[in-house]
Design an enzyme around this catalytic site. Structure first.
Site, short mmCIF file in Angstrom:
data_model
loop_
_atom_site.label_atom_id
_atom_site.label_comp_id
_atom_site.label_asym_id
_atom_site.label_seq_id
_atom_site.Cartn_x
_atom_site.Cartn_y
_atom_site.Cartn_z
N HIS A 1 108.81 105.47 18.62
CA HIS A 1 109.08 104.72 19.85
C HIS A 1 110.38 103.94 19.65
O HIS A 1 110.55 103.30 18.60
CB HIS A 1 107.92 103.77 20.18
N ASP B 1 101.20 103.42 22.72
CA ASP B 1 102.04 102.70 21.75
C ASP B 1 101.28 101.57 21.08
O ASP B 1 101.84 100.54 20.70
CB ASP B 1 103.30 102.13 22.44
N ASN C 1 115.41 114.08 17.41
CA ASN C 1 114.49 113.65 16.34
C ASN C 1 113.95 114.87 15.59
O ASN C 1 113.84 114.86 14.36
CB ASN C 1 113.34 112.82 16.91
C1 GRF Z 1 114.00 109.22 21.68
O1 GRF Z 1 114.76 108.14 22.11
C2 GRF Z 1 112.64 108.74 21.28
O2 GRF Z 1 112.61 107.44 20.75
C3 GRF Z 1 111.92 108.73 22.58
O3 GRF Z 1 112.41 109.84 23.31
C4 GRF Z 1 113.67 110.18 22.82
C5 GRF Z 1 113.56 111.58 22.32
O4 GRF Z 1 114.78 112.04 22.02
N1 GRF Z 1 110.50 108.84 22.35
P1 GRF Z 1 114.91 113.49 21.34
O5 GRF Z 1 114.21 114.49 22.24
O6 GRF Z 1 114.27 113.42 19.99
O7 GRF Z 1 116.39 113.70 21.28
#
Ligand code: GRF
Length: 202
Positions: free
Chosen positions: A110, A151, A14
């Protein structure tokens, strides 16, 4: 310019999506000021360093008590002077003092359509395991403001993703990341950058 601190714990896909959006001009008016992780080994920190973004670790292991860690995390965030704090896969409970100090200035991604499959114990693959066990035909991701709950803060954006026959938790997780998370998190940051820009222009 919206000054952003990103908090991470894991792989940082992300975070990478946010970085890519800024670097290719799809996300404007945003400065990625720093990345903080509770996990020294988080690959997300490597991603930040590779793109010249200050990356630091504030780990609970460095402190005798949770309160000391919480104070150190808040001090590290304060030192960045962020307009917005983005939780991008940050798996540590945000200190109440931070939520109070940054009302409606902390957002979280989330991997479900809140209010489904969220709250205490729903993180990572557990979210997708629960969605598949329930038999939902649609899942997705949510960006929401962080409040004192888990959340439970006001929802900013959501994006639905089809659940397909035979999906495993890992396959569903990847589809939701690619089709939803990596799309709506930069989109949410752009909305808040535009809001700040409008406020500054009066
Ligand atoms: C993602 O699936 C996000 O929704 C959740 O944790 C994961 C993080 O993935 N909160 P990254 O570290 O961004 O690859």
């Amino acid at each position: 310019m919206l000054r952003v601190a990103v908090l991470v714990s894991g792989g940082g896909t992300n975070l990478q999506s946010i970085i890519d959006h800024v670097e290719d001009g799809r996300l404007t008016g945003v400065e990625l000021a720093a990345v903080i992780s509770n996990n020294a080994g988080a690959f997300a920190l490597e991603r930040a360093r590779k793109h010249g973004i200050p990356a630091l670790c504030v780990s609970p292991k460095q402190f005798a008590t949770r309160d000391e860690f919480n104070d150190a995390l808040l001090a590290a965030v304060d030192g960045i002077h962020p307009d917005l704090i983005v939780l991008a896969g940050f798996l540590v409970v945000i200190p109440p003092k931070m939520v109070e100090k940054y009302p409606n200035r902390i957002i979280n991604i989330h991997p479900s359509l809140i209010p489904s499959f969220c709250g205490t114990g729903y993180y990572g693959l557990k979210v997708h395991e629960a969605a598949l066990a329930r038999g939902v035909k649609v899942s997705g991701a949510t960006v929401h403001f962080v409040d004192a709950g888990t959340d439970t803060g006001p929802i900013l954006l959501q994006k639905a993703v089809e659940v397909k026959e035979g999906d495993t938790p890992e396959v569903l997780q990847r589809r939701i990341m690619e089709q939803a998370e990596w799309v709506i998190l930069p989109q949410a940051i752009q909305m808040l950058a535009d809001r700040k820009n409008r406020e500054e222009q009066g």
